[in-house]
Design a protein around this motif. Sequence first.
Motif, PDB file in Angstrom:
ATOM      1  N   UNK A 137      -3.555  -1.704  -5.160  1.00 25.08           N
ATOM      2  CA  UNK A 137      -4.034  -1.610  -3.233  1.00 25.08           C
ATOM      3  C   UNK A 137      -2.474  -1.012  -2.608  1.00 25.08           C
ATOM      4  N   UNK A 138      -1.482  -1.197  -3.585  1.00 27.46           N
ATOM      5  CA  UNK A 138      -0.742  -0.821  -3.043  1.00 27.46           C
ATOM      6  C   UNK A 138      -1.292   1.049  -2.302  1.00 27.46           C
ATOM      7  N   UNK A 139      -2.073   1.637  -3.278  1.00 26.16           N
ATOM      8  CA  UNK A 139      -2.305   2.983  -2.535  1.00 26.16           C
ATOM      9  C   UNK A 139      -3.404   2.807  -1.799  1.00 26.16           C
ATOM     10  N   UNK A 140      -3.547   1.845  -1.954  1.00 22.94           N
ATOM     11  CA  UNK A 140      -4.887   2.339  -0.824  1.00 22.94           C
ATOM     12  C   UNK A 140      -4.244   1.529   0.842  1.00 22.94           C
ATOM     13  N   UNK A 141      -3.099   0.857   0.774  1.00 18.84           N
ATOM     14  CA  UNK A 141      -2.581   0.731   1.681  1.00 18.84           C
ATOM     15  C   UNK A 141      -2.065   1.951   2.039  1.00 18.84           C
ATOM     16  N   UNK A 142      -1.511   2.820   1.702  1.00 17.01           N
ATOM     17  CA  UNK A 142      -0.951   3.659   1.825  1.00 17.01           C
ATOM     18  C   UNK A 142      -1.399   4.433   2.973  1.00 17.01           C
ATOM     19  N   UNK A 143      -2.933   4.870   2.321  1.00 17.40           N
ATOM     20  CA  UNK A 143      -4.340   5.738   2.633  1.00 17.40           C
ATOM     21  C   UNK A 143      -3.648   5.469   3.762  1.00 17.40           C
ATOM     22  N   UNK A 144      -4.730   3.756   3.924  1.00 16.24           N
ATOM     23  CA  UNK A 144      -4.443   3.620   5.151  1.00 16.24           C
ATOM     24  C   UNK A 144      -3.882   3.520   6.706  1.00 16.24           C
ATOM     25  N   UNK A 145      -2.450   3.660   6.377  1.00 16.07           N
ATOM     26  CA  UNK A 145      -1.025   3.849   6.644  1.00 16.07           C
ATOM     27  C   UNK A 145      -1.444   5.848   7.919  1.00 16.07           C
ATOM     28  N   UNK A 146      -1.441   6.375   6.314  1.00 14.36           N
ATOM     29  CA  UNK A 146      -1.974   8.499   6.779  1.00 14.36           C
ATOM     30  C   UNK A 146      -2.527   8.456   7.945  1.00 14.36           C
ATOM     31  N   UNK A 147      -4.339   7.168   7.323  1.00 17.58           N
ATOM     32  CA  UNK A 147      -5.161   8.181   7.828  1.00 17.58           C
ATOM     33  C   UNK A 147      -5.590   7.041   9.125  1.00 17.58           C
ATOM     34  N   UNK A 148      -5.488   6.461   9.743  1.00 15.39           N
ATOM     35  CA  UNK A 148      -5.695   5.893  10.776  1.00 15.39           C
ATOM     36  C   UNK A 148      -6.350   4.591  11.133  1.00 15.39           C
ATOM     37  N   UNK A 149      -7.423   4.631  10.369  1.00 13.75           N
ATOM     38  CA  UNK A 149      -8.045   3.485  10.111  1.00 13.75           C
ATOM     39  C   UNK A 149      -7.559   1.678  10.297  1.00 13.75           C
ATOM     40  N   UNK A 150      -8.089   0.794  10.144  1.00  9.75           N
ATOM     41  CA  UNK A 150      -7.877  -0.345  10.237  1.00  9.75           C
ATOM     42  C   UNK A 150      -7.984  -0.869   9.149  1.00  9.75           C
ATOM     43  N   UNK A 151      -7.374  -2.009   8.120  1.00 11.06           N
ATOM     44  CA  UNK A 151      -8.339  -1.742   7.403  1.00 11.06           C
ATOM     45  C   UNK A 151      -7.533  -4.277   7.007  1.00 11.06           C
ATOM     46  N   UNK A 152      -8.068  -4.908   6.004  1.00 10.19           N
ATOM     47  CA  UNK A 152      -8.498  -6.084   5.887  1.00 10.19           C
ATOM     48  C   UNK A 152      -8.507  -6.087   3.604  1.00 10.19           C
ATOM     49  N   UNK A 153      -7.301  -6.040   3.774  1.00 16.13           N
ATOM     50  CA  UNK A 153      -6.809  -5.294   1.413  1.00 16.13           C
ATOM     51  C   UNK A 153      -6.407  -6.827   0.925  1.00 16.13           C
ATOM     52  N   UNK A 154      -6.869  -6.819  -0.708  1.00 18.03           N
ATOM     53  CA  UNK A 154      -6.748  -7.700  -1.082  1.00 18.03           C
ATOM     54  C   UNK A 154      -6.883  -7.547  -2.179  1.00 18.03           C
ATOM     55  N   UNK A 155      -5.696  -7.586  -3.106  1.00 18.73           N
ATOM     56  CA  UNK A 155      -5.430  -7.066  -4.973  1.00 18.73           C
ATOM     57  C   UNK A 155      -6.243  -8.086  -5.519  1.00 18.73           C
ATOM     58  N   UNK A 156      -7.387  -7.780  -6.550  1.00 14.72           N
ATOM     59  CA  UNK A 156      -7.848  -8.579  -6.982  1.00 14.72           C
ATOM     60  C   UNK A 156      -7.332  -9.126  -8.011  1.00 14.72           C
ATOM     61  N   UNK A 157      -8.411 -10.021  -8.534  1.00 18.08           N
ATOM     62  CA  UNK A 157      -6.979 -10.562  -9.859  1.00 18.08           C
ATOM     63  C   UNK A 157      -8.433 -11.674 -10.496  1.00 18.08           C
ATOM     64  N   UNK A 158      -8.309 -11.854 -11.603  1.00 17.27           N
ATOM     65  CA  UNK A 158      -8.628 -12.622 -12.689  1.00 17.27           C
ATOM     66  C   UNK A 158      -8.049 -13.286 -13.588  1.00 17.27           C
ATOM     67  N   UNK A 159      -8.424 -14.447 -13.870  1.00 20.08           N
ATOM     68  CA  UNK A 159      -7.614 -15.570 -14.562  1.00 20.08           C
ATOM     69  C   UNK A 159      -7.877 -14.617 -15.960  1.00 20.08           C
ATOM     70  N   UNK A 160      -8.405 -14.407 -16.463  1.00 20.15           N
ATOM     71  CA  UNK A 160      -7.658 -13.541 -17.648  1.00 20.15           C
ATOM     72  C   UNK A 160      -6.206 -12.346 -17.824  1.00 20.15           C
ATOM     73  N   UNK A 161      -5.859 -12.324 -16.510  1.00 20.72           N
ATOM     74  CA  UNK A 161      -4.574 -11.448 -16.351  1.00 20.72           C
ATOM     75  C   UNK A 161      -3.207 -12.220 -16.694  1.00 20.72           C
ATOM     76  N   UNK A 162      -3.915 -13.968 -16.764  1.00 18.14           N
ATOM     77  CA  UNK A 162      -2.531 -14.781 -16.523  1.00 18.14           C
ATOM     78  C   UNK A 162      -2.201 -14.860 -14.838  1.00 18.14           C
TER      79      UNK A 162
END
Length: 452
Positions: A137-162
Motif C-alpha cells: 500500500x505504500x505504492x498506492x499512497x504514493x499514487x494518491x499523493x501524486x494524482x490528487x484524489x482522497x483515500x482511506x488506505x489499509x495494508x491487508x494481512x492474513x494470520x498465515x503471515x504470522x
Amino acid sequence: MTPSPAEADLIITGCTVLVHDDHERIGFEEDAAVVVRDGLVEAVTSAAEAVGLAARERIDARGQVAMPGLVNCHTHAPMVALRGVAEDLPTDEWFNDVVWPVESNLTEKDVELGARLACAEMIRGGVTCFADHYFAMDAVAAVVDECGIRAHLGEAFFSSQGPQGREKSLDFALRNRGGAGGRITTTLAPHAPYTVDDTDLAATAALAREHGLPVHIHASENRDQADTSLARHGRTPIEVLAGTGLLDTDLLIAHGTGILDRDLPVLERATGRVAVATAPRGYLKFAWPDTTPVRALYDIGIPVGLATDGAASNNSLDVWESMALTALIQKSTEGDPRWLTARQALHHATLQSARAVGLGQSVGSIAPGRRADIILVDLTGPHTQPVHDLAATLVHSARSADVRTTIVDGRILMRDRELLTLDVPGVVGELGERLPALLDRSHGKRIQEYDT
C-alpha cells in the motif's frame, strides 16, 4: 453564508447544487454558485451574487449539477490489472484457482500501475475518495499523493503471515495517516474472520484503540460464510467481531450480505462506531442469494456506504452504477417500490458513504467549511432529458460518463472529461508489458486458501 469579497481560488457558477438540510434530507438549489477557498467550500450562494466576486478560476456550470464527490467505500484498486481474468466462477474457484495464485506474483510496481489506472477510472467516474484494502500500500499512497484524489488506505494481512502481517499493517497506518496534505487517512486491515484468527483480531482491536486507528475488514460477505462460521465455531462472523473487541472500534465492514437477524442486536450496540459497505454488482455476478440488508441496518442506525469491490470481481469501479443498483435491488428484495427512493440512494452516495470511511465531518456534502470535493454532472444529454424529478434523473438516468469535472480539495483533477493528473496511455502500455509475468499460475502457489 455570505462569501468574502477577497479573491477566491475557484467559483463554480450557474449550476444546481445538491445540498442537505438540517434533517439530512436531499435538496437542490438552482442557479447557484459554489465559492472555494483554501480547499474548502466557503459559500453556496446565488449565481447572481457570485457575478461580482473575484476568483483565480471560474467554471461556468450551466446545465450541470454540482454534487459531493462519490466515495468508493470498499475496493482493491490495484486489482484493475485482473479485470476479466476470472469470469463466471463460484467464489471458491474464483479465489483458489485464479485470484490468489495470481496475487502471489504481485510486485510493488504492479500495484503502483494498477492503482494509477484505478484512480484514473474513479476520477473519470466522479469518485473523489476511495477506501482501499490491499497489499504494497505504500505504492498506492504514493499514487494518491501524486494524482490528487482522497483515500482511506489499509495494508491487508492474513494470520498465515504470522505477527509480521499485523505489524506491517500497523506500520503502514502510522507512517501514512495524514499524508498527501491530509488527503490520506489510514486504517488497520485484517482480511476477514475466516483468514485472521481470533487472537489476531483481538490484537488488532487493541492496536486500534491504542493508536486511535479505525479497522476495515471483510465480514459475513455472504450467507455461506455465516453458515460455515456457525457450524464450526457456534458464532456468526459478526459475533466473532464482537467477541474479539472489533465492534468496540471504528469499524468498516465490507459487504455483509450474510448478516443474519441474530446479528442485528449485536450491531445495534455498536451504532456510532460501525458502518457497512455494499457493492451489489459483485453479489449479482457471484449469484449470492442475498444482498446487504440496507433497510434492517438503517432501522438500527448503521450507515451503509456505496462500494464497487475490486475490478477482478466487479469488472468496474463505477460507484454511480452501485448507487443505481442499490436502489433497484433494495426495491426488489424488500418488495416495496417506496424503498429505496432516489433521494435515499443519493444520501447513501454522499453523507452515508463519507461517514462509512470516517470522513462524515469533512466531506459528503457541499456546505461551508467542508472540503471542496465536488463533481459536476452534465444533464443536457438526451438520456437525461426532460427532467421531471432531479433526484430520479441523477440516480436512474444519468451515468458516470456524465461527470464532466472532478474536484478534490479545490483542485481540478478532471475538466470537461480530460484527466489532468494521470497519463492513462502510458500506464496501460507499461502494465500490458508486465501482464504475462503477473498472470502466470504455473508455480502452483496461492497466497491463501478460501475455505468457508
